[in-house]
Structure formats: C-alpha cells, structure tokens
Scaffold this motif. Structure first.
Motif, PDB file in Angstrom:
ATOM      1  N   ARG A   1      13.386  57.463-114.529  1.00  0.00           N
ATOM      2  CA  ARG A   1      12.356  57.027-113.577  1.00  0.00           C
ATOM      3  C   ARG A   1      12.333  57.924-112.351  1.00  0.00           C
ATOM      4  O   ARG A   1      11.259  58.299-111.844  1.00  0.00           O
ATOM      5  CB  ARG A   1      12.630  55.578-113.162  1.00  0.00           C
ATOM      6  CG  ARG A   1      12.213  54.530-114.181  1.00  0.00           C
ATOM      7  CD  ARG A   1      12.698  53.158-113.778  1.00  0.00           C
ATOM      8  NE  ARG A   1      12.164  52.102-114.622  1.00  0.00           N
ATOM      9  CZ  ARG A   1      12.630  50.861-114.650  1.00  0.00           C
ATOM     10  NH1 ARG A   1      13.673  50.526-113.871  1.00  0.00           N
ATOM     11  NH2 ARG A   1      12.082  49.952-115.442  1.00  0.00           N
ATOM     12  N   LYS A   2      13.499  58.281-111.859  1.00  0.00           N
ATOM     13  CA  LYS A   2      13.567  59.153-110.693  1.00  0.00           C
ATOM     14  C   LYS A   2      13.029  60.541-111.009  1.00  0.00           C
ATOM     15  O   LYS A   2      12.401  61.177-110.155  1.00  0.00           O
ATOM     16  CB  LYS A   2      15.009  59.232-110.186  1.00  0.00           C
ATOM     17  CG  LYS A   2      15.485  57.959-109.503  1.00  0.00           C
ATOM     18  CD  LYS A   2      16.930  58.083-109.029  1.00  0.00           C
ATOM     19  CE  LYS A   2      17.382  56.818-108.302  1.00  0.00           C
ATOM     20  NZ  LYS A   2      18.807  56.896-107.885  1.00  0.00           N
ATOM     21  N   CYS A   3      13.271  61.033-112.229  1.00  0.00           N
ATOM     22  CA  CYS A   3      12.711  62.327-112.617  1.00  0.00           C
ATOM     23  C   CYS A   3      11.190  62.276-112.607  1.00  0.00           C
ATOM     24  O   CYS A   3      10.529  63.217-112.146  1.00  0.00           O
ATOM     25  CB  CYS A   3      13.211  62.713-114.011  1.00  0.00           C
ATOM     26  SG  CYS A   3      14.935  63.249-114.075  1.00  0.00           S
ATOM     27  N   VAL A   4      10.628  61.190-113.116  1.00  0.00           N
ATOM     28  CA  VAL A   4       9.171  61.036-113.136  1.00  0.00           C
ATOM     29  C   VAL A   4       8.604  61.066-111.723  1.00  0.00           C
ATOM     30  O   VAL A   4       7.601  61.739-111.443  1.00  0.00           O
ATOM     31  CB  VAL A   4       8.789  59.723-113.844  1.00  0.00           C
ATOM     32  CG1 VAL A   4       7.326  59.374-113.616  1.00  0.00           C
ATOM     33  CG2 VAL A   4       9.080  59.830-115.338  1.00  0.00           C
ATOM     34  N   ASP A   5       9.259  60.365-110.804  1.00  0.00           N
ATOM     35  CA  ASP A   5       8.764  60.318-109.425  1.00  0.00           C
ATOM     36  C   ASP A   5       9.035  61.624-108.687  1.00  0.00           C
ATOM     37  O   ASP A   5       8.209  62.070-107.884  1.00  0.00           O
ATOM     38  CB  ASP A   5       9.417  59.151-108.684  1.00  0.00           C
ATOM     39  CG  ASP A   5       8.996  57.806-109.257  1.00  0.00           C
ATOM     40  OD1 ASP A   5       7.891  57.724-109.825  1.00  0.00           O
ATOM     41  OD2 ASP A   5       9.780  56.844-109.155  1.00  0.00           O
ATOM     42  N   ARG A   6      10.168  62.245-108.965  1.00  0.00           N
ATOM     43  CA  ARG A   6      10.511  63.496-108.286  1.00  0.00           C
ATOM     44  C   ARG A   6       9.492  64.591-108.588  1.00  0.00           C
ATOM     45  O   ARG A   6       9.121  65.370-107.694  1.00  0.00           O
ATOM     46  CB  ARG A   6      11.903  63.937-108.721  1.00  0.00           C
ATOM     47  CG  ARG A   6      12.289  65.347-108.265  1.00  0.00           C
ATOM     48  CD  ARG A   6      13.650  65.738-108.796  1.00  0.00           C
ATOM     49  NE  ARG A   6      13.951  67.132-108.578  1.00  0.00           N
ATOM     50  CZ  ARG A   6      15.034  67.773-109.030  1.00  0.00           C
ATOM     51  NH1 ARG A   6      15.920  67.086-109.730  1.00  0.00           N
ATOM     52  NH2 ARG A   6      15.215  69.045-108.797  1.00  0.00           N
ATOM     53  N   PHE A   7       9.014  64.636-109.826  1.00  0.00           N
ATOM     54  CA  PHE A   7       8.071  65.685-110.217  1.00  0.00           C
ATOM     55  C   PHE A   7       6.619  65.204-110.198  1.00  0.00           C
ATOM     56  O   PHE A   7       5.733  65.885-110.721  1.00  0.00           O
ATOM     57  CB  PHE A   7       8.428  66.212-111.604  1.00  0.00           C
ATOM     58  CG  PHE A   7       9.710  66.994-111.637  1.00  0.00           C
ATOM     59  CD1 PHE A   7       9.734  68.342-111.320  1.00  0.00           C
ATOM     60  CD2 PHE A   7      10.906  66.382-111.972  1.00  0.00           C
ATOM     61  CE1 PHE A   7      10.919  69.068-111.346  1.00  0.00           C
ATOM     62  CE2 PHE A   7      12.103  67.094-112.010  1.00  0.00           C
ATOM     63  CZ  PHE A   7      12.106  68.443-111.683  1.00  0.00           C
ATOM     64  N   SER A   8       6.372  64.030-109.599  1.00  0.00           N
ATOM     65  CA  SER A   8       5.003  63.487-109.467  1.00  0.00           C
ATOM     66  C   SER A   8       4.303  63.402-110.817  1.00  0.00           C
ATOM     67  O   SER A   8       3.118  63.749-110.942  1.00  0.00           O
ATOM     68  CB  SER A   8       4.186  64.344-108.490  1.00  0.00           C
ATOM     69  OG  SER A   8       4.800  64.399-107.220  1.00  0.00           O
ATOM     70  N   LEU A   9       5.032  62.914-111.819  1.00  0.00           N
ATOM     71  CA  LEU A   9       4.473  62.830-113.160  1.00  0.00           C
ATOM     72  C   LEU A   9       3.743  61.517-113.412  1.00  0.00           C
ATOM     73  O   LEU A   9       2.868  61.450-114.281  1.00  0.00           O
ATOM     74  CB  LEU A   9       5.601  62.989-114.187  1.00  0.00           C
ATOM     75  CG  LEU A   9       5.226  63.011-115.663  1.00  0.00           C
ATOM     76  CD1 LEU A   9       4.327  64.210-115.978  1.00  0.00           C
ATOM     77  CD2 LEU A   9       6.479  63.036-116.552  1.00  0.00           C
ATOM     78  N   ARG A  10       4.049  60.489-112.642  1.00  0.00           N
ATOM     79  CA  ARG A  10       3.514  59.153-112.924  1.00  0.00           C
ATOM     80  C   ARG A  10       1.987  59.116-112.894  1.00  0.00           C
ATOM     81  O   ARG A  10       1.362  58.365-113.640  1.00  0.00           O
ATOM     82  CB  ARG A  10       4.106  58.150-111.928  1.00  0.00           C
ATOM     83  CG  ARG A  10       3.954  56.704-112.347  1.00  0.00           C
ATOM     84  CD  ARG A  10       4.729  55.790-111.409  1.00  0.00           C
ATOM     85  NE  ARG A  10       6.166  56.010-111.503  1.00  0.00           N
ATOM     86  CZ  ARG A  10       6.949  55.382-112.382  1.00  0.00           C
ATOM     87  NH1 ARG A  10       6.420  54.510-113.224  1.00  0.00           N
ATOM     88  NH2 ARG A  10       8.244  55.620-112.405  1.00  0.00           N
ATOM     89  N   ASP A  11       1.370  59.931-112.030  1.00  0.00           N
ATOM     90  CA  ASP A  11      -0.086  59.940-111.930  1.00  0.00           C
ATOM     91  C   ASP A  11      -0.762  60.498-113.182  1.00  0.00           C
ATOM     92  O   ASP A  11      -1.966  60.354-113.357  1.00  0.00           O
ATOM     93  CB  ASP A  11      -0.536  60.761-110.722  1.00  0.00           C
ATOM     94  CG  ASP A  11      -0.163  60.093-109.407  1.00  0.00           C
ATOM     95  OD1 ASP A  11       0.012  58.862-109.410  1.00  0.00           O
ATOM     96  OD2 ASP A  11      -0.051  60.793-108.384  1.00  0.00           O
ATOM     97  N   HIS A  12       0.006  61.131-114.047  1.00  0.00           N
ATOM     98  CA  HIS A  12      -0.540  61.679-115.287  1.00  0.00           C
ATOM     99  C   HIS A  12      -0.373  60.729-116.468  1.00  0.00           C
ATOM    100  O   HIS A  12      -0.770  61.070-117.578  1.00  0.00           O
ATOM    101  CB  HIS A  12       0.148  63.004-115.627  1.00  0.00           C
ATOM    102  CG  HIS A  12      -0.209  64.135-114.711  1.00  0.00           C
ATOM    103  ND1 HIS A  12      -1.268  64.980-114.949  1.00  0.00           N
ATOM    104  CD2 HIS A  12       0.341  64.538-113.539  1.00  0.00           C
ATOM    105  CE1 HIS A  12      -1.352  65.871-113.978  1.00  0.00           C
ATOM    106  NE2 HIS A  12      -0.380  65.635-113.109  1.00  0.00           N
ATOM    107  N   ILE A  13       0.229  59.566-116.252  1.00  0.00           N
ATOM    108  CA  ILE A  13       0.565  58.656-117.344  1.00  0.00           C
ATOM    109  C   ILE A  13      -0.427  57.497-117.384  1.00  0.00           C
ATOM    110  O   ILE A  13      -0.696  56.858-116.367  1.00  0.00           O
ATOM    111  CB  ILE A  13       1.995  58.117-117.191  1.00  0.00           C
ATOM    112  CG1 ILE A  13       3.000  59.276-117.093  1.00  0.00           C
ATOM    113  CG2 ILE A  13       2.355  57.228-118.383  1.00  0.00           C
ATOM    114  CD1 ILE A  13       4.419  58.833-116.816  1.00  0.00           C
TER     115      ILE A  13
END
Length: 330
Positions: free
Chosen positions: A136-148
């Motif tokens: 979860r932290k990796c997803v937020d660190r690289f701003s990936l959540r907006d692509h999901i």
C-alpha cells in the motif's frame, strides 16, 4: 548502452480455441520505435493523463505484479495506462488472505521491490498485515492509486488483429479499448473448494482459508483442515493453540523444515535505515543463498541425497513416532 529499437516488446500467441494472449517484457516496453515516440508524447503531468477512457496500456490486477508493472511504467515517464482491480483495495493475495498465521515463506528482504526496499521489516519473514502495508505504501509513494479502477472485474478480452487493439469487457458492461493488455492476475486469492461428497450438508462453519471468517472462534471445537500446503503449515499451529482438536486431511506428505524466523532488533533496523548499502548487501546475500540452494533439489545427485537424508532426520525428531510414515515423504 542504447536500446535496440528493433526489439518488439509484444509477443502474440494464439491458442487452438482462437484466444490470443499477450506476453510483455517490461524491460522492452519502450524499445519499439512506435512506443518510444509515444512515450515522449505522454510526459505530461499525472493529472492530465490518468484514467483515460481508452488507455494505451491496460493492466488486469492490482496485486504485487500489477503494482510493480504500474510503478515501472510511471518510473519510465509513461502515464497512459489503467489498472483494473476487482477488489476495493490493492494487494491481491495479501488483501484476500487474512487467516491466522498468514505470512510469506520468502524472506521479507527478498519479497520486496528492489527499487523500493523496506528497511523496517519487523521480522525475517513478515506477517500478512505488514506485507500488505508495504505494498500500500509503495502504491501511495509512486502515486499509482489514481491509475487504478477498483471494484471492476474483467469478463472477457477480445483481440482485433486488423486494428491491433484489445476490447476488454468488464462485468458492468463497460468496454475498454487498449493496445497493450497485461495480465497480472494471480491464483492464490481464488479459493478452490474440494469436491467432497456431502460437504453441502455440513452443519458447522465451513470456509476456505482465503475467505477466512473472522467471527469464527476455534476455542473448544474440533477443527478439520483439508490440505497440507503452505497455508495449512501456517494456519494449523495457530488453530492448535485454541481448538480442542485439529485434524489435517492430506493427499500426500510434504517436506517441512524450520525456516529460522526471528525478529529484527531495533538496532539492526536502524542500520538498515541509516546505511542503505547494508540492507542491499543482506538482500544480495539472501538471493545468492536461495539461488545456490537449488543445487540441493537436483534429483539423483549426491548433494540432493545428503540434503534429503538430513531433512528426513530433522522431521523424524519432530514428528510423533506413530505418524512418521504419514508425515514424512519417502
């Protein structure tokens, strides 16, 4: 070294039934002339490119593989992609499997991204909640959540060879068109219940370990566990601490060895945090150790025979005498 622009990042494979699968090497995503030029056109800010109606790249699954692929695309400056995830959060198997004792049988230093190492693992083999928190932290660190796109399940995908694109249909009826389709669908989050005669008439609690019922309390109960794989090895000792009796139904015995788990002391974690090279050195040593250990599994070799004998003696010391024939592989 300059990348070879003649290498095609896509390999298409047709099955006898007419279905087409796509195989993609993430190291070659931008190596074809078209993709390299396209990548240059998509160096806009994330907010300008996220969640397009028809993305160039579509990834199915926001588990470990899907997260890794999405982050690699972002690290290369490519933002015209979307990840389809059937659950309401990221993590894949680490989101779905929450049974007691759930964890990974690979050391945490290895079971993590090389580009996002975690210096603060609590144990050599981290538990499920800690692993899920890391991803979860990796997803937020690289701003990936907006692509999901969450809570979206894929029903089918159809390849159109004339226009070189995929039509991906979701269970909601939405159709997404893309040029590159990447399957990051795992298997450990999909339960498979055994076909046991009379199982439907069982009156007690009945569920798969990947769909653990947290309202269930094993205290004072006789519990049956079907299967003796990795999940059972983690789960059964936890059930045995509370249940009146635990019966394991197995098809064949497994080799079981001590994994030498231990907590990382505070000072060790501080060294990992303050000296990044120290953590990376540990990772490389673990990697070499596990890679070299494959020599022990090459059948019909002297090393394999010695390793098998050593393993059998360890299991004999741990197993009750009347169960050794059932528990120890021959």
């Amino acid at each position: 070294m300059e990348p070879d622009p003649t290498i095609d990042p896509l390999t298409f494979r047709a099955s006898p039934g007419g279905a087409v699968s796509v195989i993609l090497d993430p190291r070659k995503v931008f190596l074809s002339p078209y993709d390299r030029n396209l990548n240059m056109k998509n160096n806009s800010k994330p907010s300008d490119r996220q969640m397009t109606d028809n993305p160039r790249v579509l990834i199915i699954g926001a588990g470990v593989s899907g997260i890794c692929m999405g982050i690699q695309l972002l690290r290369h400056g490519y933002r015209d992609f979307r990840i389809i995830e059937m659950s309401d959060d990221v993590g894949g198997t680490w989101l779905d499997n929450t049974y007691p004792g759930c964890g990974c049988d690979i050391p945490s230093m290895l079971y993590s991204f090389s580009f996002a190492m975690n210096a603060n693992w609590s144990r050599k083999y981290a538990p499920q909640n800690e692993i899920l928190d890391y991803f979860r932290k990796c997803v937020d660190r690289f701003s990936l959540r907006d692509h999901i796109q969450f809570q979206s399940a894929v029903e089918r995908a159809e390849w159109h060879d004339d226009n070189k694109h995929w039509d991906v249909t979701l269970k909601t009826g939405e159709v997404i068109r893309c040029n590159i389709l990447i399957s990051a669908v795992g298997q450990l989050s999909r339960p498979q219940l055994p076909a046991i005669e009379g199982i439907a008439s069982f009156a007690g609690p009945l569920f798969h370990s990947a769909r653990w019922d947290h309202s269930f309390t094993p205290g004072g109960k006789r519990v049956g566990v079907v299967g003796n794989g990795a999940s059972a090895i983690q789960l059964v000792p936890e059930l045995a601490k509370q249940a009146e009796q635990v019966a394991v139904f197995q098809r064949s015995p497994n080799w079981i060895l001590h994994r030498h788990d231990h907590r990382y002391p505070w000072g060790w974690r501080q060294l990992n945090r303050l000296l990044p090279g120290f953590a990376r050195f540990q990772r490389w040593m673990m990697y070499l150790f596990f890679e070299l250990r494959i020599l022990c599994y090459n059948r019909r070799t002297a090393l394999n025979r010695a390793f098998t004998g050593w393993s059998r003696r360890r299991m004999q010391r741990a197993a009750p005498p009347h169960l050794r024939d059932q528990l120890i592989p021959t």
